[in-house]
Design a protein around this motif. Structure first.
Motif, PDB file in Angstrom:
ATOM      1  N   ARG A  66      12.406   1.577   1.515  1.00 54.64           N
ATOM      2  CA  ARG A  66      11.118   0.761   1.252  1.00 54.64           C
ATOM      3  C   ARG A  66      11.958  -0.297  -0.099  1.00 54.64           C
ATOM      4  O   ARG A  66      12.723  -0.023  -0.578  1.00 54.64           O
ATOM      5  CB  ARG A  66      10.323   1.489   0.376  1.00 54.64           C
ATOM      6  CG  ARG A  66       9.460   2.665   1.354  1.00 54.64           C
ATOM      7  CD  ARG A  66       8.698   3.694   0.700  1.00 54.64           C
ATOM      8  NE  ARG A  66       7.283   2.875   0.072  1.00 54.64           N
ATOM      9  CZ  ARG A  66       6.451   3.460  -0.682  1.00 54.64           C
ATOM     10  NH1 ARG A  66       6.659   5.075  -0.821  1.00 54.64           N
ATOM     11  NH2 ARG A  66       5.337   2.898  -1.198  1.00 54.64           N
ATOM     12  N   GLU A  73       4.978  -4.316  -2.982  1.00 53.52           N
ATOM     13  CA  GLU A  73       5.907  -3.677  -2.003  1.00 53.52           C
ATOM     14  C   GLU A  73       5.731  -4.562  -0.877  1.00 53.52           C
ATOM     15  O   GLU A  73       4.794  -5.276  -0.625  1.00 53.52           O
ATOM     16  CB  GLU A  73       5.426  -2.533  -1.645  1.00 53.52           C
ATOM     17  CG  GLU A  73       6.369  -1.923  -0.217  1.00 53.52           C
ATOM     18  CD  GLU A  73       5.874  -0.415   0.099  1.00 53.52           C
ATOM     19  OE1 GLU A  73       6.729   0.173   0.839  1.00 53.52           O
ATOM     20  OE2 GLU A  73       4.953   0.110  -0.558  1.00 53.52           O
ATOM     21  N   ASP A  75       7.141  -5.886   3.372  1.00 55.28           N
ATOM     22  CA  ASP A  75       7.386  -5.440   4.651  1.00 55.28           C
ATOM     23  C   ASP A  75       8.862  -5.468   5.166  1.00 55.28           C
ATOM     24  O   ASP A  75       9.214  -4.842   6.082  1.00 55.28           O
ATOM     25  CB  ASP A  75       6.402  -6.071   5.677  1.00 55.28           C
ATOM     26  CG  ASP A  75       4.891  -6.117   5.546  1.00 55.28           C
ATOM     27  OD1 ASP A  75       4.691  -4.655   4.986  1.00 55.28           O
ATOM     28  OD2 ASP A  75       4.243  -6.736   5.903  1.00 55.28           O
ATOM     29  N   THR A 103      11.782   1.893   8.283  1.00 50.98           N
ATOM     30  CA  THR A 103      10.899   1.120   7.410  1.00 50.98           C
ATOM     31  C   THR A 103       9.520   0.693   8.024  1.00 50.98           C
ATOM     32  O   THR A 103       9.402   0.767   9.083  1.00 50.98           O
ATOM     33  CB  THR A 103      11.899  -0.335   7.285  1.00 50.98           C
ATOM     34  OG1 THR A 103      11.626  -1.156   8.253  1.00 50.98           O
ATOM     35  CG2 THR A 103      13.229   0.011   6.976  1.00 50.98           C
ATOM     36  N   ARG A 104       8.887  -0.335   7.102  1.00 52.78           N
ATOM     37  CA  ARG A 104       7.647  -0.871   7.453  1.00 52.78           C
ATOM     38  C   ARG A 104       7.710  -1.994   8.644  1.00 52.78           C
ATOM     39  O   ARG A 104       6.822  -2.296   9.090  1.00 52.78           O
ATOM     40  CB  ARG A 104       6.953  -1.365   6.084  1.00 52.78           C
ATOM     41  CG  ARG A 104       6.356  -0.396   5.341  1.00 52.78           C
ATOM     42  CD  ARG A 104       5.774  -0.952   4.012  1.00 52.78           C
ATOM     43  NE  ARG A 104       4.813  -2.189   4.011  1.00 52.78           N
ATOM     44  CZ  ARG A 104       4.019  -2.173   3.097  1.00 52.78           C
ATOM     45  NH1 ARG A 104       4.157  -1.810   1.811  1.00 52.78           N
ATOM     46  NH2 ARG A 104       3.101  -3.319   3.131  1.00 52.78           N
ATOM     47  N   SER A 105       8.935  -2.305   9.111  1.00 55.22           N
ATOM     48  CA  SER A 105       9.348  -3.293   9.927  1.00 55.22           C
ATOM     49  C   SER A 105       9.810  -2.473  11.024  1.00 55.22           C
ATOM     50  O   SER A 105      10.597  -3.390  12.025  1.00 55.22           O
ATOM     51  CB  SER A 105       9.757  -4.400   9.492  1.00 55.22           C
ATOM     52  OG  SER A 105       9.147  -5.266   8.627  1.00 55.22           O
ATOM     53  N   ARG A 182       3.287 -15.782   2.031  1.00 55.48           N
ATOM     54  CA  ARG A 182       4.435 -14.960   1.516  1.00 55.48           C
ATOM     55  C   ARG A 182       5.230 -15.904   0.917  1.00 55.48           C
ATOM     56  O   ARG A 182       5.848 -15.571  -0.435  1.00 55.48           O
ATOM     57  CB  ARG A 182       5.249 -14.414   2.586  1.00 55.48           C
ATOM     58  CG  ARG A 182       6.182 -13.192   1.851  1.00 55.48           C
ATOM     59  CD  ARG A 182       7.157 -12.527   2.782  1.00 55.48           C
ATOM     60  NE  ARG A 182       8.385 -13.662   3.495  1.00 55.48           N
ATOM     61  CZ  ARG A 182       9.293 -13.126   3.441  1.00 55.48           C
ATOM     62  NH1 ARG A 182       9.869 -11.944   3.586  1.00 55.48           N
ATOM     63  NH2 ARG A 182      10.249 -13.998   4.022  1.00 55.48           N
TER      64      ARG A 182
END
Length: 270
Positions: A66, A73, A75, A103-105, A182
């Motif tokens: 992460r 946090e 992505d 991961t989140r991706s 972003r």
């Protein structure tokens, strides 16, 4: 007084996308044995005050990973992924030639490639051309006559006609923070590289990131199509710069090659 410290977390500061100390993009890397509360992870990232702090722990046949900026946090983060792989290969002496991160991706793989590391990331190949608000250009300090084309993904992307425009940018970060994105990427061709860029992200707590691996998941397919060549050499940054190579694959993924250097080792005492 009795020692009230209950948790000690190994910590590394890694300069990513460089072979020299104090170059590239610094990232914090913390090795965990279990997940701590998110507010503690965020507090550590704030304490580090780096663009990203990565947290990892063993997970399945690889590692759960992460990333936190001082603000939130995120992505996807390339340079902190490179930094974490460097820690595992060089400091933690992982013997395998490839590391898998959950991961989140999705699943991200980092592989040894000679003196470099190769990150296998999803590429953003469907960039949408867009109109850039004049206020964005004013906040970045870009004259409209220098703009070649603009796009939007999770970042705004602005191609300009002269690398000196990029070198001389002095953004108004307070104004940029009012736009719902972003970050902002400004990019151009360069006589010594296939392309150069700078990235600004006040909305995620990072006014300028020296080398942004995730931004190159947009820039690599963009410049591969624009220049009709691969691999590509790239440099990113303002006062602090780093270098990488980008290779677009036919399966819609991009390989990002770079080096890293350990500059600090220590322990967080909570």
């Amino acid at each position: 007084m009795a020692n009230q410290t209950k948790t000690k977390i190994p910590f590394y500061q890694i300069d990513a996308f460089t072979t020299e100390a104090f170059g590239g993009n610094p990232a914090g890397v913390c090795r965990l044995t279990e997940w701590l509360d998110d507010d503690i992870l965020q507090a550590i990232a704030i304490e580090n005050n780096l663009s990203e702090t990565a947290f990892y722990l063993p997970w399945k046949e690889g590692y759960h990973l992460r990333w936190f900026t001082p603000g939130c946090e995120v992505d996807l983060c390339g340079h902190a992924t490179l930094a974490t792989a460097h820690v595992l290969f060089q400091n933690e002496c992982v013997a395998d030639d490839s590391i898998k991160f959950y991961t989140r991706s999705g699943i991200l793989t980092v592989t040894r490639a000679g003196d470099e590391l190769c990150m296998d990331f999803p590429a953003i190949c469907d960039l949408a051309p867009c109109h850039i608000d004049a206020g964005i250009l004013e906040a970045l300090g870009i004259d409209a006559s220098a703009v070649v084309q603009t796009w939007q993904s999770f970042d705004y992307v602005i191609m300009v006609n002269d690398p000196d425009v990029i070198e001389n940018l002095t953004p108004d970060f307070a104004r940029l923070s009012h736009y719902a994105t972003r970050g902002f990427v400004v990019t151009s061709q360069h006589p010594d590289y296939d392309f150069v860029s700078r990235w600004f992200g006040p909305n995620v707590g990072v006014n300028e990131d020296p080398v942004t691996g995730s931004a190159h998941t947009i820039l690599a397919p963009l410049w591969t199509n624009y220049l009709g060549k691969k691999p590509l050499t790239a440099r990113q940054g303002g006062a602090r710069k780093g270098e990488l190579r980008c290779v677009m694959r036919e399966d819609g993924r991009v390989e990002l090659y770079g080096s890293a250097r350990t500059v600090i080792t220590g322990v967080f005492c909570l």
